[in-house]
Design a protein around this motif. Structure first.
Motif, mmCIF file in Angstrom:
data_model
loop_
_atom_site.group_PDB
_atom_site.id
_atom_site.type_symbol
_atom_site.label_atom_id
_atom_site.label_comp_id
_atom_site.label_asym_id
_atom_site.label_seq_id
_atom_site.Cartn_x
_atom_site.Cartn_y
_atom_site.Cartn_z
ATOM 1 N N GLU A 1 0.828 -1.206 0.172
ATOM 2 C CA GLU A 1 0.084 0.124 0.028
ATOM 3 C C GLU A 1 0.923 1.299 0.132
ATOM 4 O O GLU A 1 1.893 1.274 0.815
ATOM 5 N N PRO A 2 0.472 2.370 -0.699
ATOM 6 C CA PRO A 2 -0.680 2.403 -1.565
ATOM 7 C C PRO A 2 -0.399 1.619 -2.846
ATOM 8 O O PRO A 2 0.766 1.666 -3.215
ATOM 9 N N LEU B 1 1.479 3.046 -5.883
ATOM 10 C CA LEU B 1 3.017 2.972 -5.630
ATOM 11 C C LEU B 1 3.848 1.906 -6.256
ATOM 12 O O LEU B 1 4.639 1.870 -6.797
ATOM 13 N N TYR B 2 3.170 0.630 -5.886
ATOM 14 C CA TYR B 2 3.856 -0.526 -5.842
ATOM 15 C C TYR B 2 3.314 -1.434 -7.069
ATOM 16 O O TYR B 2 4.090 -2.090 -7.597
ATOM 17 N N ALA B 3 2.022 -1.207 -7.726
ATOM 18 C CA ALA B 3 1.785 -1.765 -8.831
ATOM 19 C C ALA B 3 2.731 -1.820 -10.019
ATOM 20 O O ALA B 3 3.049 -2.707 -10.715
ATOM 21 N N PRO B 4 3.109 -0.566 -10.286
ATOM 22 C CA PRO B 4 4.059 -0.511 -11.605
ATOM 23 C C PRO B 4 5.422 -1.044 -11.208
ATOM 24 O O PRO B 4 5.974 -1.518 -12.240
ATOM 25 N N ALA C 1 11.023 4.392 2.040
ATOM 26 C CA ALA C 1 9.917 3.892 1.267
ATOM 27 C C ALA C 1 8.726 4.550 1.873
ATOM 28 O O ALA C 1 7.816 4.865 1.193
ATOM 29 N N GLU C 2 8.690 4.697 3.280
ATOM 30 C CA GLU C 2 7.362 5.074 4.033
ATOM 31 C C GLU C 2 7.269 6.575 3.398
ATOM 32 O O GLU C 2 6.072 7.083 3.178
ATOM 33 N N VAL C 3 8.460 7.254 3.364
ATOM 34 C CA VAL C 3 8.314 8.711 2.762
ATOM 35 C C VAL C 3 7.777 8.752 1.316
ATOM 36 O O VAL C 3 6.863 9.589 1.034
ATOM 37 N N GLY D 1 3.908 8.077 1.671
ATOM 38 C CA GLY D 1 3.225 9.173 2.147
ATOM 39 C C GLY D 1 3.073 10.147 0.754
ATOM 40 O O GLY D 1 1.984 10.862 0.880
ATOM 41 N N GLN D 2 3.947 10.659 0.072
ATOM 42 C CA GLN D 2 3.814 11.495 -1.076
ATOM 43 C C GLN D 2 2.828 10.600 -2.038
ATOM 44 O O GLN D 2 2.094 11.723 -2.519
#
Lengths: 324, 324
Positions: free
Chosen positions: A23-24, A27-30, B138-140, B143-144
């Protein structure tokens, strides 16, 4: 018995199971997408093959090998934005399928995830691996910047071009081989030979790409032969031709480069003829042979039992002999 | 005697001497540029201040502290592309001064250079530091991505907003404090308290940003008061207002949000009035106090001699009390 095919299969399995984040989803699907487009995975394979020279426990090199491939695909995701490329391996690029912002940010987190794959390296090796990974990664960026700079220039020299492809492509192949040795305790001289082998073969490999685009067998090549000619891409062949062409060859070459409206086949045929006339084909083939020979000599000189080098040797010969 | 001012000075000197790379200039000049735009450097300062609780040799934390700041500025360079921002600290953003491709690629190499600054950490600490750095980084990015997703939504909840700013801003402040402890041998419980202190103060800090944009003293604030209102930026205040407003407040708020053509001062005054009427100001101030208190309590609970905490304490109080 270790073979390139076995190691490749293990790599594919590992990639198919690997999670980059959840998640989200935007961000990760690509990341999952670009990794699923395939590719020959030959960078991580080189790492496993060089590790297998020094140990039967090549599994300890699996995650670092994957880091090299994830890094490589990160550069593809960002390069495709910069090059405004619509397709990657025949499928829409990430910035086309989503948008440029998604491709920027997914690429960023992908680079971070590449570093994640270096975790778990033995503590005493971590500093050296990280230093070499960083240096290589920065050099790849330098190569991409030079490539973009060259788009605006018509006076790029052969030496400049060779340095650009060294940075953009070859150093990562050098590092891929070096990494396998680094992780398994190869000595400094061996690491340098591994790096030299990868770097020189990377040079040959990239020049062969340039050559095959013009002189490849259309039935095998998979892409349109002459694509680089149509788009005026500054390949080794074009740079050589620009430095050699005089008289009508020069007039003709400049005519086709500057032509705004042209028949594609006609341009490809005309420029190919100029390349042949200027002996560019032969010259490029010779350069490729020289680089491959240097690479193979470096491997030959590697102080390790011949038997242990067989799998790497097998694979390297496939690379050298590819015609597509 | 260590003071925040002394450490900040040491940091500035180190940054002014630090080289990110030379050639090609197009790649590295934007890094020097964005780093020269200044900023308060409070992330690396937090690292040095927490390190100085555990050791007088805070210098060993200097380069890792710089990594945090270089990473932060990398995110600014890429966020500015994504947000299409023309200015950063009153100067043209990198993608405006150069172009988007340069900002993408310089940002990429900047992230790699941040990892370079982690080299030299003691081998036995490297794995843990790298793992925590990666997770935070990765968390930053997450967040973006959430921030960008929220731009297209009008139903963002308070909890979603707080989670977004936690990821985008607070986790890096938490990590900055944790890192100082990590490098100097703080125990696990202390690391968690340091992280909690930074994370909670980061939340208070970001909410204060939202608040000051509307209720700050124009003479001190430096930016146009009400800028977030004019651009319909989804701040904590707007999200609260959207979840509370009924009747004419709702009608008025939606009118101003949807108004395409309006007098800026009039909009700022009208929306500010709605915030006041819905008690958003008081509520936000209370939230900020709660987060700062949690942060200060975490520091208070840190098992270290009070005397050693003084420099960090001094700086944290400046952060809490800022009104611009």
């Amino acid at each position: 018995m270790i073979t390139p095919e076995l190691l490749l299969q293990e790599l594919q399995t590992a990639f198919s199971k690997h999670k980059y984040g959840a998640e989200p989803g935007e961000l990760y699907a690509p990341i999952g997408y670009i990794m699923s487009l395939g590719g020959k995975r030959f960078r991580p394979l080189l790492t496993l093959l060089s590790a297998s020279i020094y140990t039967d426990e090549w599994q300890s090199a699996l995650r670092p090998a994957m880091a090299v491939e994830v890094f490589h695909n990160f550069t593809l995701m960002h390069d495709d934005i910069m090059d405004n490329a619509p397709l990657r391996r025949g499928e829409p690029t990430v910035h086309e399928k989503w948008n440029a912002n998604t491709a920027i940010l997914s690429g960023d987190v992908m680079l971070i995830r590449a570093y994640d794959l270096l975790l778990g390296i033995r503590p005493e090796l971590m500093g050296k691996v990280l230093a070499r990974f960083n240096q290589t990664a920065a050099e790849v960026c330098e190569g991409q910047q030079l490539d973009m700079n060259f788009e605006k220039r018509w006076d790029v020299t052969e030496a400049e071009y060779l340095n650009m492809i060294r940075l953009k492509t070859s150093v990562l192949l050098g590092f891929a081989l070096e990494l396998g040795g680094l992780l398994t305790g190869a000595d400094e001289a061996s690491l340098q030979l591994l790096y030299a082998a990868g770097e020189n073969m990377g040079m040959g490999f990239q020049l062969k790409d340039d050559l095959l685009d013009v002189f490849g067998d259309p039935a095998k090549f998979g892409k349109q032969v002459g694509g680089d000619i149509i788009s005026n891409k500054k390949t080794f062949l074009l740079i050589e031709a620009l430095s050699r062409a005089e008289g009508t060859y020069r007039t003709d070459l400049e005519y086709w480069i500057n032509a705004a409206d042209f028949d594609k086949n006609e341009k490809v045929q005309a420029v190919t003829k100029i390349y042949e006339a200027l002996d560019i084909r032969t010259f490029t083939e010779q350069k490729i042979r020289e680089y491959f020979e240097k690479g193979l000599n470096a491997l030959e000189g590697l102080p390790a039992p011949d038997g242990r080098k067989i799998p790497l040797w097998q694979f390297v010969h496939q690379l050298v002999e590819r015609d597509k």
